[in-house]
Design a protein around this motif. Structure first.
Motif, PDB file in Angstrom:
ATOM      1  N   PHE A 144       0.819  -1.210   0.000  1.00 17.14           N
ATOM      2  CA  PHE A 144       0.000   0.000   0.000  1.00 17.14           C
ATOM      3  C   PHE A 144       0.856   1.264   0.000  1.00 17.14           C
ATOM      4  CE2 PHE A 144      -2.420  -3.309   2.305  1.00 17.14           C
ATOM      5  CZ  PHE A 144      -3.414  -3.501   1.365  1.00 17.14           C
ATOM      6  N   SER A 154      -6.550  -1.011   3.415  1.00 18.51           N
ATOM      7  CA  SER A 154      -6.448  -0.358   2.110  1.00 18.51           C
ATOM      8  C   SER A 154      -7.216   0.963   2.089  1.00 18.51           C
ATOM      9  CB  SER A 154      -6.942  -1.292   1.005  1.00 18.51           C
ATOM     10  OG  SER A 154      -8.288  -1.687   1.208  1.00 18.51           O
ATOM     11  N   THR A 155      -8.348   1.015   2.790  1.00 17.42           N
ATOM     12  CA  THR A 155      -9.116   2.258   2.871  1.00 17.42           C
ATOM     13  C   THR A 155      -8.357   3.322   3.643  1.00 17.42           C
ATOM     14  OG1 THR A 155     -11.238   1.092   2.733  1.00 17.42           O
ATOM     15  CG2 THR A 155     -11.272   3.293   3.702  1.00 17.42           C
ATOM     16  N   LYS A 214      -7.830   3.194  -4.432  1.00 20.57           N
ATOM     17  CA  LYS A 214      -8.270   1.888  -3.939  1.00 20.57           C
ATOM     18  C   LYS A 214      -9.101   1.148  -4.975  1.00 20.57           C
ATOM     19  CE  LYS A 214     -11.375  -0.054  -0.416  1.00 20.57           C
ATOM     20  NZ  LYS A 214     -10.741  -1.384  -0.322  1.00 20.57           N
TER      21      LYS A 214
END
Length: 370
Positions: free
Chosen positions: A236, A346-347, A355
């Motif tokens: 990420f 991920s958010t 995303k």
């Protein structure tokens, strides 16, 4: 395919000229040039853009990385850098660029050596540097670094490939599982390693279902500030570092799904970005050679493969490295709680457009290159 306007057309546009006149600090940056392109084409900027060029802010060192190797090479204005976090189609894109550059003729005898992963600790720069300097054709370099750990050059073209992180994870576990004794020896026993060596894969600890919680919730100790990615690095943080500069005119985003769904269109997009004209007489043969199935067939041939050491460091050879090329294998493997945790992380780390693009590619309706 629409090619970006050459710089010469910018000065002839009054709209672009007005953009330049509003700047008060010398030579225009790449961001300013992108603003000029948008002004010349009558585009409005619907999203904020970066106000400066990428800067190197950190070094990255672990069992794989030595980011400082980039400081020891002289980049060329026509170099191509292919970047991913991991297991996102890196070798696929290397093959695409290689075949576009050479158009099927005068291909390098050893494609893997012609497309080196520069930030890998081995071979050392003392060996790799002279090899790179001797390359006569247009060079391509591979990186898995975050953009803020990379020596950036505005003259170089960068191609970033994204893929759903859950698919990357599944492929990453397979990659680790297939590493043989030589792989561990190269990574863990070569001089200069910073931090612990990569652990031996243990099916009882590191299977796809068992490793996930640690991968999503723990960073590698020698990579300061990272909170996920163990025992590798943060997917990420890597994606975000590149996404933040998606408006730079010398950075192109490609998604793994789009290569699967429209190989011809994506290859032509890359050719346009690199300002390479495709020989249409040989175009279909080139496209056929670039399918995932063709790459897997060639995976163990040293004169065709882009697999490191032609697969000698993997159980099962190059075919184990070029694995399945399929998505969604995490379904039915990861639990509902694990998928919820993935969504939370991920958010938190990625902006919404990033995303959704990472998970779906252009089917999401988000085009990072727009």
């Amino acid at each position: 395919m629409i090619r970006r306007p050459p710089r010469s057309t910018l000065s002839s546009s009054s709209a672009a000229s007005d953009v330049y006149k509003r700047q008060e600090y010398g030579e225009p940056s790449q961001t300013m040039l992108r603003s000029c392109v948008n002004a010349a084409l009558g585009r409005s900027l619907t999203r904020p853009i970066c106000t400066r060029a990428p800067e190197k802010l950190r070094e990255m060192h672990n069992h794989h990385f030595d980011s400082e190797k980039w400081e020891g090479i002289a980049l060329r204005e026509d170099d191509v850098v292919i970047a991913t976090a991991y297991k996102s189609g890196t070798s696929w894109m290397q093959n695409i660029v290689l075949r576009l550059v050479h158009q099927g003729s005068n291909m390098p005898e050893n494609p893997a050596e012609a497309c080196p992963w520069l930030d890998l600790r081995v071979p050392p720069l003392e060996v790799q540097g002279p090899m790179l300097d001797s390359v006569q054709h247009r060079r391509q370099l591979k990186t898995h670094l975050r953009l803020d750990a990379l020596k950036y050059d505005a003259r170089v073209k960068y191609i970033y490939i994204g893929r759903d992180g859950r698919d990357c994870y599944m492929s990453l576990v397979n990659h680790w599982r297939k590493g043989n004794d030589l792989w561990y020896q190269i990574l863990n026993d070569s001089p200069g390693r910073v931090g612990e060596g990569i652990p031996r894969f243990d099916e009882g600890l590191h299977s796809e279902k068992l490793l996930f919680d640690r991968w999503i919730g723990e960073g590698w100790a020698s990579l300061e500030g990272e909170t996920d990615g163990w025992p590798w690095w943060s997917l990420f943080d890597n994606v975000k570092s590149w996404w933040d500069y998606r408006h730079m005119p010398n950075i192109l985003f490609i998604h793994f799904n789009d290569l699967l769904n429209d190989l011809d269109g994506e290859v032509r997009k890359v050719a346009d970005f690199l300002e390479i004209d495709i020989d249409e007489h040989n175009a279909q043969a080139m496209m056929d050679s670039l399918t995932f199935a063709s790459m897997k067939t060639a995976a163990d041939d040293p004169q065709k493969t882009l697999v490191p050491l032609a697969g000698a460091i993997f159980e099962g050879g190059g075919g184990a490295f070029i694995n399945k090329g399929t998505n969604g294998r995490w379904q039915g493997v990861l639990s509902r709680d694990q998928l919820t945790k993935y969504d939370q992380v991920s958010t938190k780390k990625l902006e919404p457009e990033c995303k959704v693009w990472l998970e779906q590619g252009l089917q999401s309706g988000v085009d990072p290159n727009a």
